[in-house]
Design an enzyme around this catalytic site. Structure first.
Site, short mmCIF file in Angstrom:
data_model
loop_
_atom_site.label_atom_id
_atom_site.label_comp_id
_atom_site.label_asym_id
_atom_site.label_seq_id
_atom_site.Cartn_x
_atom_site.Cartn_y
_atom_site.Cartn_z
N GLU A 1 44.68 99.13 10.55
CA GLU A 1 44.32 100.30 11.34
C GLU A 1 44.34 101.57 10.50
O GLU A 1 45.25 101.81 9.71
CB GLU A 1 45.26 100.46 12.54
CG GLU A 1 45.18 99.30 13.52
CD GLU A 1 43.82 99.20 14.22
OE1 GLU A 1 43.04 100.16 14.17
OE2 GLU A 1 43.55 98.13 14.81
N CYS B 1 50.16 99.01 21.52
CA CYS B 1 50.03 98.93 20.05
C CYS B 1 49.78 100.32 19.46
O CYS B 1 50.45 100.73 18.52
CB CYS B 1 48.89 97.99 19.66
SG CYS B 1 49.29 96.24 19.88
N HIS C 1 46.50 94.85 13.12
CA HIS C 1 46.20 93.99 14.27
C HIS C 1 45.79 92.61 13.77
O HIS C 1 45.08 92.49 12.77
CB HIS C 1 45.06 94.60 15.11
CG HIS C 1 45.54 95.41 16.27
ND1 HIS C 1 45.27 96.76 16.42
CD2 HIS C 1 46.29 95.06 17.36
CE1 HIS C 1 45.83 97.20 17.53
NE2 HIS C 1 46.45 96.19 18.12
#
Lengths: 214, 214, 214, 214
Positions: free
Chosen positions: C81, C144, C166
């Site tokens: 991310e 998350c 992820h």
């Protein structure tokens, strides 16, 4: 006196000969509705320059609402962007053949800006009018996000609502991209009109789920 | 004398209140073009019964071309089916609440029939007119494939061109299915007209790639 | 003296009985490599509480690198991310049955934080080792992203590299979600080890494209 | 006496340097289980020749079960093919640089053959063992379908169960195809073993939904 709504669309990029965002936006040039008048501008698909053209238009027109519109080949619906991020990371060169990687849109600027459009109300309004729409959590990292970030940076703290909407290919573009979804021009134009009218008439955004798990 | 073209669409199924196939088809009822006239029929979304209604229409109308049209929620374009297979394997119940699993459409019938439409010429004609289209290698195993197989079985050996075209959701349906692609009704109607005219005017299909690796 | 690497994974959520992030992370508990030792913590899938458990762990362990790991059902690869955003917008309730809509993760906090992991070097390292990986422009708006934002807020200005990865479903989860991609546990574990070692050994991130048009 | 199970995989094609089908199949060469022994053959990715190599292997080995395995880049799971169709329509050239368009696999052959493997029992067995799997309604129109059709034509009317399973990229392939799903080699190998054992032990296929609407 009428409020001014500024809509922008890009010139074609990535080997396309048309840009659906500009086709939709320019068809609304000069259009008037209850209490508003639409001005439109075409933006170059060029890092830096796009933001400058946008800034000049905002300085000139003093709009109450600004919606920048961009082509998102591969997306299925009118996708109302939630957030602009301070990064240029271009998977393809822009129209000046410049391919920035991991450069800030505005050096020293904040990491991101949220759209100041009532994005949930817009999505609800579009769906309620029979148009497929959704909130998007990313506007990418190419010239669209660059313009979106520039727009939010320029309008930060001002009395103007601003944001970005991504739209799919037109059918004639999708005809050359087997497997890609599309939306008809008339539907996109209708959708943009709904979006700007919701932006003009909604003070507080509605509370509706528009998020994603990941 | 005018040739008859028979177009069929289904009644709504799977909790939808409209069926885009029927909406498109019925808007063409009675329409005439150079040397042809369009007749339309709605088919029940019911195993068995759908094929019987189709058979009766073919017996009554003696069409030169038959195109059955069906909704394929999730598909992006006008998808011209290549082959009908002799199996019913329903992931959802039909409109009579019957959910057949691994039953033949026609007991003792061949495993499959190829469409007798010029599918490559139709896809080329659609794309050439700015409409997204592709050849599809599977019509599924629900009532659409069931009708497609019935149609090909009924017309096998006869002087009639027949086949099946799947179409996406309409925008107003996609508005209720976030993430699903759509096509505007006008585009679908325009596409069906092109398809049937290509079917009437093309003797030998063109040689263009329309296959898939897997 | 060994540096501490903190890895976190969540408890199962959304009707799953396992969480691949926790399965992968806990298998690395106590593992040591050249100059580092791995500590792991399980986080509740609960807004607020997840960030507090994380904060306590950071305060206790004083890690040099923190990688929070989360399940992203539907994604295909190890997705590193780029940015955490200051919004909770939950499409499903969390494990405390709370479904926040459009609440800030940290009231008054900045709109977003960029990961301080060398995300491009990590993706390059993973791909170079034969593992599918990519930069992701959105961590969603559920727990998350909430934890990712909390993590970056807690470590802002400190000498610690932190970020979020992820991961897809495990094969046994995908077996119950037809159409969903998966990755084997061993591959995920191998990938996390590569990621943390790249984070420990890379001073300046590499300049490689990892962006998206939209 | 042990029954013979023949597994085939292809040589690499489409610019890949490995083929996951062959990697999985060759790791099972000579393996024995309760009442069976596995023989393997590599097939050229060439129209015509692939079928001839297969025929020779069947004539030589007299297998009780034949499972041809092929790479389906982009698919997510072990996909058990239902039907082989009598058409070659190649979107890319084969390894002999031949790109057939709309040619029959077997001139005068039936339009299609159904797999004679217990496809529903195999999918159930795989899922029950924690492996993602599904019935597929199309094996495409390239060399995989060509071999599948050839296999079914060659074994038609004989005492042998035969069919085709498509598998995803390996992780190291997906590392070079961002966005593509993958499965680890060990999972694929485990899945093929389950599939062949189910094929050997199941007389009548189970009645479970495996179809698609479209």
């Amino acid at each position: 006196m009428n409020k001014t709504v500024l809509l922008t669309g890009f010139e074609p990029f990535n080997k396309e000969t048309i840009n659906p965002a500009w086709e939709a936006v320019r068809s609304l040039a000069g259009q008037e509705g209850e209490g508003y008048r639409i001005e439109v501008r075409q933006l170059p698909c060029v890092f830096g320059a796009a933001g400058e053209v946008l800034r000049a238009a905002i300085d000139e027109l003093r709009p109450s609402v600004v919606i920048a519109v961009g082509q998102a080949g591969g997306r299925v619906d009118l996708s109302v962007e939630r957030i602009a991020i301070n990064i240029d990371d271009a998977p393809i060169p822009d129209n000046a053949q410049c391919q920035l990687v991991d450069q800030p849109v505005v050096a020293g600027g904040p990491a991101a800006y949220f759209s100041t459009l009532p994005i949930k109300a817009i999505v609800a309004g579009l769906r309620g009018s029979g148009l497929p729409a959704s909130v998007s959590q990313t506007a990418g990292t190419f010239v669209c996000n660059h313009v979106f970030y520039s727009l939010m940076h320029q309008t930060a703290g001002r009395q103007v609502r601003a944001g970005f909407i991504h739209i799919p290919y037109l059918p004639q573009q999708a005809a050359a991209h087997p497997g890609a979804p599309s939306m008809a021009l008339a539907e996109v134009v209708r959708g943009l009109t709904i979006a700007l009218e919701v932006a003009l008439s909604t003070r507080d955004d509605v509370c509706e789920v528009g998020g994603a798990v990941a």
